[in-house]
Design a protein around this motif. Structure first.
Motif, PDB file in Angstrom:
ATOM      1  N   THR A 162     -13.424   2.693 -13.046  1.00  0.00           N
ATOM      2  CA  THR A 162     -14.569   3.734 -12.426  1.00  0.00           C
ATOM      3  C   THR A 162     -15.186   4.609 -13.371  1.00  0.00           C
ATOM      4  OG1 THR A 162     -12.373   5.094 -12.271  1.00  0.00           O
ATOM      5  CG2 THR A 162     -12.769   3.699 -10.470  1.00  0.00           C
ATOM      6  N   TYR A 178      -9.127   3.950  -5.903  1.00  0.00           N
ATOM      7  CA  TYR A 178      -9.497   4.105  -7.437  1.00  0.00           C
ATOM      8  C   TYR A 178     -10.320   4.978  -7.711  1.00  0.00           C
ATOM      9  CZ  TYR A 178      -5.253   1.181  -8.552  1.00  0.00           C
ATOM     10  OH  TYR A 178      -4.043   0.578  -8.451  1.00  0.00           O
ATOM     11  N   PHE A 179     -11.162   5.195  -6.955  1.00  0.00           N
ATOM     12  CA  PHE A 179     -12.298   5.995  -7.276  1.00  0.00           C
ATOM     13  C   PHE A 179     -11.790   7.519  -6.871  1.00  0.00           C
ATOM     14  CE2 PHE A 179     -15.264   2.661  -7.278  1.00  0.00           C
ATOM     15  CZ  PHE A 179     -16.269   3.128  -8.396  1.00  0.00           C
ATOM     16  N   MET A 180     -11.092   7.760  -5.745  1.00  0.00           N
ATOM     17  CA  MET A 180     -10.482   8.997  -5.254  1.00  0.00           C
ATOM     18  C   MET A 180      -8.995   9.464  -5.885  1.00  0.00           C
ATOM     19  SD  MET A 180     -12.330   8.793  -1.693  1.00  0.00           S
ATOM     20  CE  MET A 180     -11.884  10.355  -1.101  1.00  0.00           C
ATOM     21  N   MET A 181      -8.512   8.550  -6.644  1.00  0.00           N
ATOM     22  CA  MET A 181      -7.219   8.920  -7.059  1.00  0.00           C
ATOM     23  C   MET A 181      -6.215   9.077  -6.183  1.00  0.00           C
ATOM     24  SD  MET A 181      -7.445   8.989 -10.387  1.00  0.00           S
ATOM     25  CE  MET A 181      -6.107   9.960 -11.124  1.00  0.00           C
ATOM     26  N   TYR A 190       3.415   6.950  -6.507  1.00  0.00           N
ATOM     27  CA  TYR A 190       2.277   8.068  -7.068  1.00  0.00           C
ATOM     28  C   TYR A 190       3.103   9.163  -7.250  1.00  0.00           C
ATOM     29  CZ  TYR A 190      -2.203  10.014  -8.081  1.00  0.00           C
ATOM     30  OH  TYR A 190      -3.093  10.967  -8.418  1.00  0.00           O
ATOM     31  N   LEU A 249      -8.407  -0.094  -1.358  1.00  0.00           N
ATOM     32  CA  LEU A 249      -7.717  -0.130  -2.780  1.00  0.00           C
ATOM     33  C   LEU A 249      -8.655   0.449  -3.625  1.00  0.00           C
ATOM     34  CD1 LEU A 249      -4.979  -0.105  -3.797  1.00  0.00           C
ATOM     35  CD2 LEU A 249      -5.747  -2.295  -4.553  1.00  0.00           C
ATOM     36  N   TYR A 299      -8.977  15.982  -8.849  1.00  0.00           N
ATOM     37  CA  TYR A 299      -9.105  15.668 -10.138  1.00  0.00           C
ATOM     38  C   TYR A 299     -10.640  15.630 -10.689  1.00  0.00           C
ATOM     39  CZ  TYR A 299      -4.519  14.229  -9.140  1.00  0.00           C
ATOM     40  OH  TYR A 299      -3.108  13.982  -8.905  1.00  0.00           O
ATOM     41  N   ALA A 303      -0.164   6.632 -11.585  1.00  0.00           N
ATOM     42  CA  ALA A 303      -0.379   5.461 -10.626  1.00  0.00           C
ATOM     43  C   ALA A 303      -0.190   4.007 -10.996  1.00  0.00           C
ATOM     44  CB  ALA A 303      -1.715   5.877  -9.693  1.00  0.00           C
ATOM     45  N   PRO A 347      -4.065   6.384  -4.852  1.00  0.00           N
ATOM     46  CA  PRO A 347      -3.656   4.903  -4.779  1.00  0.00           C
ATOM     47  C   PRO A 347      -2.900   4.465  -3.433  1.00  0.00           C
ATOM     48  CG  PRO A 347      -3.269   5.504  -6.659  1.00  0.00           C
ATOM     49  CD  PRO A 347      -3.791   6.641  -6.180  1.00  0.00           C
ATOM     50  N   GLY A 348      -3.465   3.621  -2.457  1.00  0.00           N
ATOM     51  CA  GLY A 348      -2.443   3.158  -1.189  1.00  0.00           C
ATOM     52  C   GLY A 348      -2.946   3.877   0.020  1.00  0.00           C
ATOM     53  N   LEU A 349      -3.599   5.036  -0.266  1.00  0.00           N
ATOM     54  CA  LEU A 349      -3.675   5.639   1.093  1.00  0.00           C
ATOM     55  C   LEU A 349      -4.871   5.245   1.937  1.00  0.00           C
ATOM     56  CD1 LEU A 349      -3.191   8.544   2.812  1.00  0.00           C
ATOM     57  CD2 LEU A 349      -5.093   9.441   1.449  1.00  0.00           C
ATOM     58  N   ALA A 407      -7.957   0.809 -13.810  1.00  0.00           N
ATOM     59  CA  ALA A 407      -8.914   1.258 -12.750  1.00  0.00           C
ATOM     60  C   ALA A 407      -9.754   2.635 -13.520  1.00  0.00           C
ATOM     61  CB  ALA A 407      -7.968   1.664 -11.645  1.00  0.00           C
ATOM     62  N   TYR A 439     -16.621  12.788 -13.544  1.00  0.00           N
ATOM     63  CA  TYR A 439     -16.332  12.606 -11.999  1.00  0.00           C
ATOM     64  C   TYR A 439     -15.826  13.914 -11.401  1.00  0.00           C
ATOM     65  CZ  TYR A 439     -15.367  11.041  -7.349  1.00  0.00           C
ATOM     66  OH  TYR A 439     -15.536  10.958  -6.083  1.00  0.00           O
ATOM     67  N   ALA A 455       0.752  -1.171   0.143  1.00  0.00           N
ATOM     68  CA  ALA A 455      -0.108   0.085   0.042  1.00  0.00           C
ATOM     69  C   ALA A 455       1.017   1.228   0.098  1.00  0.00           C
ATOM     70  CB  ALA A 455      -1.015   0.065   1.208  1.00  0.00           C
ATOM     71  N   LEU A 456       1.926   1.188   0.865  1.00  0.00           N
ATOM     72  CA  LEU A 456       2.791   2.306   0.832  1.00  0.00           C
ATOM     73  C   LEU A 456       3.694   2.579  -0.204  1.00  0.00           C
ATOM     74  CD1 LEU A 456       3.903   2.202   4.604  1.00  0.00           C
ATOM     75  CD2 LEU A 456       2.139   3.623   3.594  1.00  0.00           C
ATOM     76  N   PHE A 512       2.500   1.768  -3.366  1.00  0.00           N
ATOM     77  CA  PHE A 512       1.515   2.378  -4.257  1.00  0.00           C
ATOM     78  C   PHE A 512       1.612   3.844  -4.112  1.00  0.00           C
ATOM     79  CE2 PHE A 512      -1.842  -1.020  -5.631  1.00  0.00           C
ATOM     80  CZ  PHE A 512      -0.774  -1.819  -6.153  1.00  0.00           C
ATOM     81  N   LEU A 513       1.174   4.205  -2.602  1.00  0.00           N
ATOM     82  CA  LEU A 513       1.110   5.658  -2.427  1.00  0.00           C
ATOM     83  C   LEU A 513       2.419   6.484  -2.724  1.00  0.00           C
ATOM     84  CD1 LEU A 513      -0.626   7.477  -1.054  1.00  0.00           C
ATOM     85  CD2 LEU A 513       0.521   6.978   1.083  1.00  0.00           C
TER      86      LEU A 513
END
Lengths: 292, 177
Positions: A47, B66-69, A31, B62, A128, A37, B71-73, A43, A119, A24-25, A27-28
């Motif tokens: 979405t 991906y909905f909120m852009m 970015y 996760l 975004y 990402a 990733p990972g948070l 994704a 969105y 997870a980190l 990924f974070l």
């Protein structure tokens, strides 16, 4: 060796937790500032599909407001039309859309495509916007996005086949070069992550005389934004004594709460401009090295 | 309805509420972001193994990411509460297990006070960790503290509203009943 395996087996939950946490980190923090990402392309498609379904419903609620804006823009365009016809031959001005040069030697520099917002958020510090146009419709990174009333909204930062992701002006890492309409001075606009109705205008020296209500436009020196689109109006003037520059509070003219129809504007010569810029930098730096 | 189907529906429901209602409502204040989706993890049945709990937590976060852009948070924060959840339940669950045949954590299963503590600790952990990760890239310490407290407060409010509004079938069917 056996003990190590036993140890791992006994604490398997903790190790799973650690591994997933690291993923997870990763990924974070991978970015990066180019906003690529992991797996974002896939994704984004997924979405995007859900978002466009939701958007079909949501559009009804702001229809009235949107109609008013579209009507305003149409109205201003209608006002412009007769002037065009007066200036030049009507048969030639009809051809202007398909050929890059007209008879007066004016050529097309910017090209606009309409798009719909699927969105949008204003609550985050990095906001975004997702639009329903993608690489299949000719959208590429770094195209500017203008609201339906002609106010600047953001810049395209990522593209999938059918959708594109726009970095809104309400993004703490986003800076845009702007100019004051009345005096023509250049500055940069940023967002401080506080109130989505206000932006911050920096780098205007205190020698410039500024009044409340001054209009801020996109500048002529940006590679992305065409000049003359409205950003907002100055509402609060503060002087930063350490730098001798103003800190101006600017009310955005785009209403980020209910964006629906936007225009994606392409700078046709952007590639050439950027290439020239990069090559100049390289050339000068090399010359410096040699002369040393 | 089987447990699996019930939880899949619940998952979709919470993600949609979070993305299309709570992230869309007009900005309350820059410190306050309402969150409720993690209630999905708090409501998972007792019978889910710890391994699965971690995987489910990670994926929940996760997908929201991906909905909120981001990733990972949220994935990192959800993973943390999924990991801590069994420990908290072990401490708070009633000790006489003979009559304990509830399906999942709820005010009835744990009693109101322990349940409130359970929700509060996990909420605080989730928001604390998430805001901490956000804060690493942007912000100052006072902002961080206020944001954690305000967000936790509004989330607790949402969780208990949800608790009162949503009826849940709580007991296993047993032979004795």
């Amino acid at each position: 060796m056996r003990n190590i395996f036993l140890f791992i087996r006994r604490n398997i939950n903790f190790f799973t937790f650690l591994i997933l946490q690291v993923v997870a980190l990763w990924f974070l923090f991978s970015y990066n500032r180019f906003h690529r990402a992991k797996f974002l392309g896939i994704a984004n498609e997924m979405t995007g599909q859900i978002n466009s379904q939701y958007n079909k419903v949501e559009d009804y609620f702001t229809l009235k407001e949107e109609n008013r804006r579209v009507h305003q823009l149409n109205d201003s365009l209608l006002n412009l039309l007769p002037r065009n016809f007066l200036r030049r031959d009507s048969s030639m001005s009809l051809l202007q859309d398909s050929v890059p040069y007209d008879t007066l030697g004016n050529y097309r520099r910017y090209f606009s495509r309409p798009a719909t917002v699927v969105y949008n958020t204003v609550n985050a510090q990095k906001n975004y916007i997702q639009l329903n146009r993608g690489s299949r419709h000719g959208i590429r990174d770094n195209m500017a996005v203008i609201g339906s009333d002609g106010s600047a909204v953001g810049v395209v930062v990522n593209v999938s086949p059918n959708f594109c992701q726009v970095m809104s002006l309400l993004h703490i890492q986003h800076t845009v070069s702007v100019s004051l309409k009345r005096t023509g001075d250049l500055g940069t606009i940023e967002w401080d992550g506080k109130d989505p109705r206000y932006l911050v205008l920096k780098r205007i020296p205190k020698t410039v005389e500024i009044k409340n209500g001054d209009t801020v436009l996109t500048s002529k020196v940006s590679f992305n934004f065409p000049p003359g689109y409205m950003i907002g109006t100055v509402t609060d003037i503060k002087l930063d004594n350490t730098t001798g520059m103003y800190l101006l509070k600017v009310k955005t003219s785009a209403n980020f709460y209910n964006l629906q129809q936007v225009h994606i504007i392409e700078n046709i010569e952007r590639e050439e401009q950027v290439r020239l810029f990069e090559e100049t930098k390289k050339k000068i730096e090399e010359a410096k090295k040699i002369s040393r | 309805m089987s447990d699996l189907l019930r939880n899949i529906l619940r998952f979709a429901f919470f993600i949609l509420i979070q993305v299309y209602v709570l992230n869309k409502i007009p900005h309350l204040h820059r410190f306050i972001t309402p969150y409720i989706y993690y209630l999905f993890i708090l409501w998972l049945p007792f019978s889910v193994s710890r391994q699965w709990l971690l995987v489910i937590g990670f994926l929940t976060g996760l997908i929201l990411d991906y909905f909120m852009m981001t990733p990972g948070l949220h994935a990192a924060a959800c993973l943390l509460i999924a990991y801590v959840r069994p420990f908290i339940i072990n401490i708070l669950a009633p000790k006489d297990t003979s009559e304990f045949n509830y399906r999942e954590p709820s005010p009835k299963a744990l009693q109101w006070t322990p349940y409130a503590v359970y929700v509060f600790i996990l909420t605080l952990l989730h928001h604390g960790y998430m805001v901490f990760l956000e804060w690493l890239s942007f912000g100052n310490f006072l902002d961080f503290l206020i944001k954690v407290i305000a967000t936790t407060g509004i989330s607790m409010l949402l969780v208990f509203t949800a608790e009162l509004l949503v009826p849940r079938k709580l007991k296993f069917r047993t032979n004795t009943a």
